[in-house]
Design an enzyme around this catalytic site. Structure first.
Site, PDB file in Angstrom:
ATOM      1  N   HIS A   1      53.234  42.078  57.939  1.00 40.51           N
ATOM      2  CA  HIS A   1      51.791  41.879  58.066  1.00 40.51           C
ATOM      3  C   HIS A   1      51.481  40.456  57.624  1.00 40.51           C
ATOM      4  O   HIS A   1      52.094  39.949  56.686  1.00 40.51           O
ATOM      5  CB  HIS A   1      51.028  42.848  57.160  1.00 40.51           C
ATOM      6  CG  HIS A   1      49.596  42.427  56.951  1.00 40.51           C
ATOM      7  ND1 HIS A   1      48.597  42.719  57.850  1.00 40.51           N
ATOM      8  CD2 HIS A   1      49.007  41.680  55.978  1.00 40.51           C
ATOM      9  CE1 HIS A   1      47.461  42.187  57.429  1.00 40.51           C
ATOM     10  NE2 HIS A   1      47.676  41.543  56.294  1.00 40.51           N
TER      11      HIS A   1
ATOM     12  N   LYS B   1      56.976  44.840  55.772  1.00 38.27           N
ATOM     13  CA  LYS B   1      56.716  46.264  55.981  1.00 38.27           C
ATOM     14  C   LYS B   1      58.009  47.067  55.846  1.00 38.27           C
ATOM     15  O   LYS B   1      59.110  46.501  55.906  1.00 38.27           O
ATOM     16  CB  LYS B   1      56.133  46.462  57.384  1.00 38.27           C
ATOM     17  CG  LYS B   1      54.788  45.763  57.628  1.00 38.27           C
ATOM     18  CD  LYS B   1      54.325  46.059  59.051  1.00 38.27           C
ATOM     19  CE  LYS B   1      52.952  45.468  59.325  1.00 38.27           C
ATOM     20  NZ  LYS B   1      52.451  45.885  60.655  1.00 38.27           N
TER      21      LYS B   1
ATOM     22  N   ARG C   1      50.519  33.054  60.570  1.00 40.25           N
ATOM     23  CA  ARG C   1      50.260  33.896  61.756  1.00 40.25           C
ATOM     24  C   ARG C   1      51.109  33.417  62.943  1.00 40.25           C
ATOM     25  O   ARG C   1      51.666  34.233  63.675  1.00 40.25           O
ATOM     26  CB  ARG C   1      48.780  33.842  62.162  1.00 40.25           C
ATOM     27  CG  ARG C   1      47.856  34.681  61.334  1.00 40.25           C
ATOM     28  CD  ARG C   1      48.044  36.173  61.504  1.00 40.25           C
ATOM     29  NE  ARG C   1      47.432  36.729  62.695  1.00 40.25           N
ATOM     30  CZ  ARG C   1      47.244  38.038  62.884  1.00 40.25           C
ATOM     31  NH1 ARG C   1      47.619  38.922  61.969  1.00 40.25           N
ATOM     32  NH2 ARG C   1      46.712  38.475  63.992  1.00 40.25           N
TER      33      ARG C   1
ATOM     34  N   TYR D   1      43.749  48.696  56.440  1.00 35.18           N
ATOM     35  CA  TYR D   1      43.680  48.875  57.891  1.00 35.18           C
ATOM     36  C   TYR D   1      42.377  49.571  58.295  1.00 35.18           C
ATOM     37  O   TYR D   1      42.352  50.378  59.230  1.00 35.18           O
ATOM     38  CB  TYR D   1      44.899  49.652  58.384  1.00 35.18           C
ATOM     39  CG  TYR D   1      46.181  48.838  58.412  1.00 35.18           C
ATOM     40  CD1 TYR D   1      46.204  47.541  58.921  1.00 35.18           C
ATOM     41  CD2 TYR D   1      47.381  49.375  57.958  1.00 35.18           C
ATOM     42  CE1 TYR D   1      47.371  46.792  58.963  1.00 35.18           C
ATOM     43  CE2 TYR D   1      48.567  48.635  57.999  1.00 35.18           C
ATOM     44  CZ  TYR D   1      48.559  47.347  58.507  1.00 35.18           C
ATOM     45  OH  TYR D   1      49.723  46.611  58.560  1.00 35.18           O
TER      46      TYR D   1
ATOM     47  N   THR E   1      51.238  40.867  67.879  1.00 33.53           N
ATOM     48  CA  THR E   1      51.361  42.187  67.238  1.00 33.53           C
ATOM     49  C   THR E   1      52.535  42.987  67.800  1.00 33.53           C
ATOM     50  O   THR E   1      53.319  43.559  67.043  1.00 33.53           O
ATOM     51  CB  THR E   1      50.044  42.979  67.435  1.00 33.53           C
ATOM     52  OG1 THR E   1      48.963  42.195  66.898  1.00 33.53           O
ATOM     53  CG2 THR E   1      50.099  44.327  66.738  1.00 33.53           C
TER      54      THR E   1
ATOM     55  N   ASN F   1      56.652  46.379  63.347  1.00 31.60           N
ATOM     56  CA  ASN F   1      56.697  44.949  63.674  1.00 31.60           C
ATOM     57  C   ASN F   1      56.931  44.058  62.443  1.00 31.60           C
ATOM     58  O   ASN F   1      56.493  42.920  62.398  1.00 31.60           O
ATOM     59  CB  ASN F   1      55.439  44.542  64.460  1.00 31.60           C
ATOM     60  CG  ASN F   1      54.170  44.838  63.697  1.00 31.60           C
ATOM     61  OD1 ASN F   1      54.222  45.274  62.552  1.00 31.60           O
ATOM     62  ND2 ASN F   1      53.034  44.586  64.310  1.00 31.60           N
TER      63      ASN F   1
ATOM     64  N   GLU G   1      42.615  40.057  50.887  1.00 25.53           N
ATOM     65  CA  GLU G   1      43.873  40.811  50.858  1.00 25.53           C
ATOM     66  C   GLU G   1      44.721  40.437  49.650  1.00 25.53           C
ATOM     67  O   GLU G   1      45.399  41.295  49.074  1.00 25.53           O
ATOM     68  CB  GLU G   1      44.636  40.593  52.170  1.00 25.53           C
ATOM     69  CG  GLU G   1      43.907  41.231  53.355  1.00 25.53           C
ATOM     70  CD  GLU G   1      44.576  41.024  54.702  1.00 25.53           C
ATOM     71  OE1 GLU G   1      45.593  40.296  54.774  1.00 25.53           O
ATOM     72  OE2 GLU G   1      44.087  41.597  55.692  1.00 25.53           O
TER      73      GLU G   1
ATOM     74  N   PHE H   1      46.681  56.078  66.804  1.00 29.10           N
ATOM     75  CA  PHE H   1      47.988  55.823  66.181  1.00 29.10           C
ATOM     76  C   PHE H   1      47.903  55.686  64.662  1.00 29.10           C
ATOM     77  O   PHE H   1      48.929  55.477  64.011  1.00 29.10           O
ATOM     78  CB  PHE H   1      48.642  54.574  66.792  1.00 29.10           C
ATOM     79  CG  PHE H   1      47.838  53.307  66.649  1.00 29.10           C
ATOM     80  CD1 PHE H   1      47.855  52.560  65.476  1.00 29.10           C
ATOM     81  CD2 PHE H   1      47.054  52.847  67.710  1.00 29.10           C
ATOM     82  CE1 PHE H   1      47.125  51.390  65.345  1.00 29.10           C
ATOM     83  CE2 PHE H   1      46.304  51.671  67.585  1.00 29.10           C
ATOM     84  CZ  PHE H   1      46.341  50.948  66.401  1.00 29.10           C
TER      85      PHE H   1
ATOM     86  N   ARG I   1      58.339  38.445  64.532  1.00 30.32           N
ATOM     87  CA  ARG I   1      58.273  39.653  65.363  1.00 30.32           C
ATOM     88  C   ARG I   1      59.048  39.462  66.668  1.00 30.32           C
ATOM     89  O   ARG I   1      59.706  40.383  67.152  1.00 30.32           O
ATOM     90  CB  ARG I   1      56.815  40.014  65.631  1.00 30.32           C
ATOM     91  CG  ARG I   1      56.090  40.549  64.388  1.00 30.32           C
ATOM     92  CD  ARG I   1      54.599  40.617  64.601  1.00 30.32           C
ATOM     93  NE  ARG I   1      53.895  41.319  63.529  1.00 30.32           N
ATOM     94  CZ  ARG I   1      52.576  41.364  63.414  1.00 30.32           C
ATOM     95  NH1 ARG I   1      51.812  40.733  64.313  1.00 30.32           N
ATOM     96  NH2 ARG I   1      52.008  42.016  62.425  1.00 30.32           N
TER      97      ARG I   1
HETATM   98  P1  IDP Z   1      48.293  42.439  63.407  1.00 32.47           P
HETATM   99  O1  IDP Z   1      49.260  43.095  62.428  1.00 32.47           O
HETATM  100  O2  IDP Z   1      49.030  41.615  64.437  1.00 32.47           O
HETATM  101  O3  IDP Z   1      47.186  41.676  62.723  1.00 32.47           O
HETATM  102  P2  IDP Z   1      46.389  44.604  63.936  1.00 32.47           P
HETATM  103  O4  IDP Z   1      45.657  44.821  65.217  1.00 32.47           O
HETATM  104  O5  IDP Z   1      45.615  44.159  62.748  1.00 32.47           O
HETATM  105  O6  IDP Z   1      47.612  43.606  64.272  1.00 32.47           O
HETATM  106  O7  IDP Z   1      47.130  45.970  63.600  1.00 32.47           O
HETATM  107  C1  IDP Z   1      47.689  46.206  62.350  1.00 32.47           C
HETATM  108  C2  IDP Z   1      48.992  46.946  62.533  1.00 32.47           C
HETATM  109  O8  IDP Z   1      48.755  48.222  63.132  1.00 32.47           O
HETATM  110  C3  IDP Z   1      49.989  46.265  63.459  1.00 32.47           C
HETATM  111  O9  IDP Z   1      50.722  45.228  62.849  1.00 32.47           O
HETATM  112  C4  IDP Z   1      50.866  47.420  63.888  1.00 32.47           C
HETATM  113  O10 IDP Z   1      51.817  47.756  62.880  1.00 32.47           O
HETATM  114  C5  IDP Z   1      49.844  48.550  63.989  1.00 32.47           C
HETATM  115  N1  IDP Z   1      49.334  48.655  65.365  1.00 32.47           N
HETATM  116  C6  IDP Z   1      48.400  47.885  65.975  1.00 32.47           C
HETATM  117  N2  IDP Z   1      48.183  48.278  67.250  1.00 32.47           N
HETATM  118  C7  IDP Z   1      49.009  49.333  67.435  1.00 32.47           C
HETATM  119  C8  IDP Z   1      49.257  50.199  68.574  1.00 32.47           C
HETATM  120  O11 IDP Z   1      48.663  50.072  69.644  1.00 32.47           O
HETATM  121  N3  IDP Z   1      50.185  51.185  68.385  1.00 32.47           N
HETATM  122  C9  IDP Z   1      50.847  51.365  67.202  1.00 32.47           C
HETATM  123  N4  IDP Z   1      50.643  50.591  66.132  1.00 32.47           N
HETATM  124  C10 IDP Z   1      49.741  49.578  66.239  1.00 32.47           C
HETATM  125 MG    MG Z   2      45.646  42.444  61.526  1.00 26.89          MG
END
Ligand code: IDP
Ligand code: MG
Length: 153
Positions: free
Chosen positions: A115, A9, A85, A49, A91, A112, A126, A57, A102
């Site tokens: 992805h 990212k 993963r 997403y 996350t 973070n 994807e 957010f 991370r």
């Molecule tokens: P993941 O990347 O660990 O699979 P997801 O829930 O799929 O997590 O969320 C995708 C991305 O959205 C996260 O990697 C992060 O960059 C962002 N994200 C997820 N939850 C939050 C939040 O509560 N606040 C801000 N950004 C978030």
């Molecule tokens: Mg995800």
């Protein structure tokens, strides 16, 4: 053998972590089957997403993901989705275990660093989203005998 999508990212690009992240996957024994730099736009991010578009957010996530180009990788290996993963970590970087990408490099739930696909099915979807078939390469089959036992492949 599974394939999974990793995006480095903008948070990882800006902080010059791309080389380290690629090295981690390669040193683990995962194969880079596709790799390119690309600028994401709102339409692909709304698709990628889709599960988050209604979250408060989401506008901030969009802005964050378009700040610089990303590096997209198709990573291949036995159980590659779960292995990647696990290497990615939780996350929120503040909660991710030390030793994960991370956990080692992020202090944020949004910024973070990478992805990683969360299931075999989503990995395939994807990879199709970010790569054309001709951008995925099969060039390292002869190394598999150094990476796996015959019954693991
Ligand atoms: P993941 O990347 O660990 O699979 P997801 O829930 O799929 O997590 O969320 C995708 C991305 O959205 C996260 O990697 C992060 O960059 C962002 N994200 C997820 N939850 C939050 C939040 O509560 N606040 C801000 N950004 C978030
Ligand atoms: Mg995800």
């Amino acid at each position: 053998m599974e394939q999974t999508l990793v995006l480095i990212k903008p948070s990882g690009i800006i902080r010059c972590l791309a080389g380290d992240i690629i090295s981690r996957f390669q040193h683990k024994g995962l194969i880079i089957a596709g790799l390119k730099m690309m600028q994401l736009d709102e339409s692909v991010l709304r698709e990628h997403y889709a599960h988050l578009v209604d979250r408060p957010f989401f506008p901030s996530l969009l802005d964050s993901m378009m700040r610089t180009p990303v590096i997209a990788m198709c990573i291949k290996g036995v159980d590659a989705v779960q292995v990647v993963r696990d290497m990615t970590g939780a996350t929120n970087g503040r909660k991710a275990a030390p030793g994960t990408i991370r956990g080692d490099y992020s202090m944020s739930g949004q910024e973070n660093i990478i992805h990683a696909s969360d299931s075999v099915e989503n990995g395939l979807i994807e990879i199709r989203r970010f790569f054309k078939p001709e951008e995925i390469f099969d060039y390292q089959d002869n190394t598999f005998r150094y990476l796996y036992a015959p019954d693991e492949k």
